[in-house]
Design an enzyme around this catalytic site. Structure first.
Site, mmCIF file in Angstrom:
data_model
loop_
_atom_site.group_PDB
_atom_site.id
_atom_site.type_symbol
_atom_site.label_atom_id
_atom_site.label_comp_id
_atom_site.label_asym_id
_atom_site.label_seq_id
_atom_site.Cartn_x
_atom_site.Cartn_y
_atom_site.Cartn_z
ATOM 1 N N TYR A 289 -8.625 13.956 1.582
ATOM 2 C CA TYR A 289 -7.855 14.794 0.682
ATOM 3 C C TYR A 289 -8.771 15.338 -0.414
ATOM 4 C CZ TYR A 289 -4.039 12.798 3.363
ATOM 5 O OH TYR A 289 -3.222 12.410 4.398
ATOM 6 N N SER B 91 0.831 -1.195 0.000
ATOM 7 C CA SER B 91 0.000 0.000 0.000
ATOM 8 C C SER B 91 0.869 1.250 0.000
ATOM 9 C CB SER B 91 -0.880 -0.016 1.253
ATOM 10 O OG SER B 91 -1.874 0.972 1.194
ATOM 11 N N PRO B 92 0.428 2.324 -0.664
ATOM 12 C CA PRO B 92 1.192 3.575 -0.601
ATOM 13 C C PRO B 92 1.305 4.067 0.843
ATOM 14 C CG PRO B 92 -0.518 3.687 -2.283
ATOM 15 C CD PRO B 92 -0.780 2.457 -1.483
ATOM 16 N N GLN C 102 0.921 6.355 -6.400
ATOM 17 C CA GLN C 102 -0.372 6.949 -6.081
ATOM 18 C C GLN C 102 -0.285 8.462 -6.292
ATOM 19 O OE1 GLN C 102 -1.751 7.564 -1.912
ATOM 20 N NE2 GLN C 102 -3.318 6.046 -2.411
#
Length: 362
Positions: free
Chosen positions: A188, A28-29, A105
């Site tokens: 975000y 995962s990022p 990402q």
């Protein structure tokens, strides 16, 4: 471009477009807060490269800002200019040589921009301490007390942001990435447009569901237009705000149905991050049911993420059809070679790097 397979297991290969993922465990990022001027450093080569040595199927670089003012912190990775391409090339080439798929990402922090590193408190930074103003959002609503009041983006600025995502995707390809994930989660910018708790606009980007998802769809279309057709496009989604009146799993299913038609290949199912006061029930695999529902009702590949730590747990998520892949974050920080350990626990023979072969348990 991959059919849903209810009989898969954790170490079964998965083909998406032209790419073959050798199994279903992805890195995962994870933000590293270790850049200068958005440039990848030796830290990123070692951090990302070691997970590829550990035989992850794909290694995704952290949330990478598409504009300078879209960084979470001053030390975020970036792809808003061409100078940021070259440092990533060596990293992505190394990842690929280990048999892993290099990915990245792409993100814009929106109203959660201009903060310090987590180990320095993660709080909003004033300009004199390296922060910046204005930060931007769909509406002039701060994330939480003590945060800047963001500037509401104009329609012209929204269009420029869409182009910034597309330009970053072109740079990612130049750097050697084979997989792009659009970050539309965790409060975000893109997520904040989706949620009625943070988006109170009255123009074509606010109000109705169709209007609130417009920016995400425009970003997807712009990225898919420049991103090579043979490479996958993922999107990370906060499947619920965990707050009354916010974005819901039903909204996420409806959005995923749209995204599938626009060329998104997999939805990476996370949650939360848009409401500071939200209470999230943190239990092992707590977000996997979101991945299962989107997979079933939207007919799109999904990834499960969040407190996945044990091999049998990860295998059960894939075998039961909750998700097609699992994304691990903190567990990969604890053990960069987790896929090798998981394969042994589950009875699969996965090749170790020849340099490490002598340490392979008999």
């Amino acid at each position: 471009m991959s059919s849903l397979d209810p009989m898969a297991h954790l170490f079964e290969p998965l083909r998406i477009r032209s790419l073959e993922f050798r199994h279903r465990i992805l890195v995962s990022p994870m933000c590293q807060y270790s850049c200068r001027d958005g440039l990848a450093e030796d830290w990123h080569l070692v951090h990302l490269g070691s997970r590829a040595v550990g035989q992850a199927a794909a290694v995704l670089a952290e949330a990478t800002a598409v504009t300078a003012d879209g960084r979470i912190s001053p030390v975020d990775l970036g792809l808003w200019n061409d100078h940021q391409i070259e440092p990533l090339m060596r990293i992505f080439a190394f990842i690929e040589r280990q048999g892993s798929i290099p990915g990245i990402q792409l993100a814009h922090a929106g109203r959660k921009a201009s903060t310090s590193e987590p180990w320095k408190g993660g709080k909003p930074l004033p300009e004199q301490a390296g922060g910046w103003t204005p930060i931007v959002a769909p509406s002039a609503i701060p994330f939480a007390e003590g945060y800047q009041v963001p500037a509401e983006l104009s329609e012209g600025e929204i269009a420029a942001t869409v182009e910034a995502f597309a330009a970053a995707a072109r740079r990612a390809e130049s750097a050697g990435a084979k997989l792009v994930e659009i970050h539309s989660a965790h409060g975000y910018l893109l997520h904040s447009f989706l949620s009625p708790l943070s988006n109170q606009r009255t123009d074509k980007y606010g109000g109705t569901f169709a209007n609130r998802i417009r920016l995400v769809c425009e970003v997807v279309m712009a990225v898919r237009k420049v991103w090579p057709d043979q490479y996958p496009l993922f999107l990370r989604l906060s499947c619920t705000d965990w707050s009354e009146g916010g974005w819901t799993i039903e909204d996420s299913v409806a959005l995923a149905q749209v995204l599938a038609k626009l060329g998104v290949d997999l939805v990476d199912c996370s949650s939360g991050g848009n409401v500071a006061s939200a209470r999230i029930p943190l239990t092992p695999g707590y977000q996997a049911p979101f991945a299962e529902r989107i997979r079933r009702e939207a007919g799109i590949l999904t990834g499960a993420v969040g407190l996945i730590t044990e091999p049998h747990q990860a295998d059960a998520i894939v075998r039961s059809g909750q998700a097609d892949v699992v994304f691990l974050a903190r567990q990969f920080l604890r053990d960069p070679y987790w896929p090798l350990i998981a394969a042994r626990a589950l009875g699969y023979d996965v090749a170790w790097p020849p340099q490490y072969e002598r340490a392979k348990p008999k």
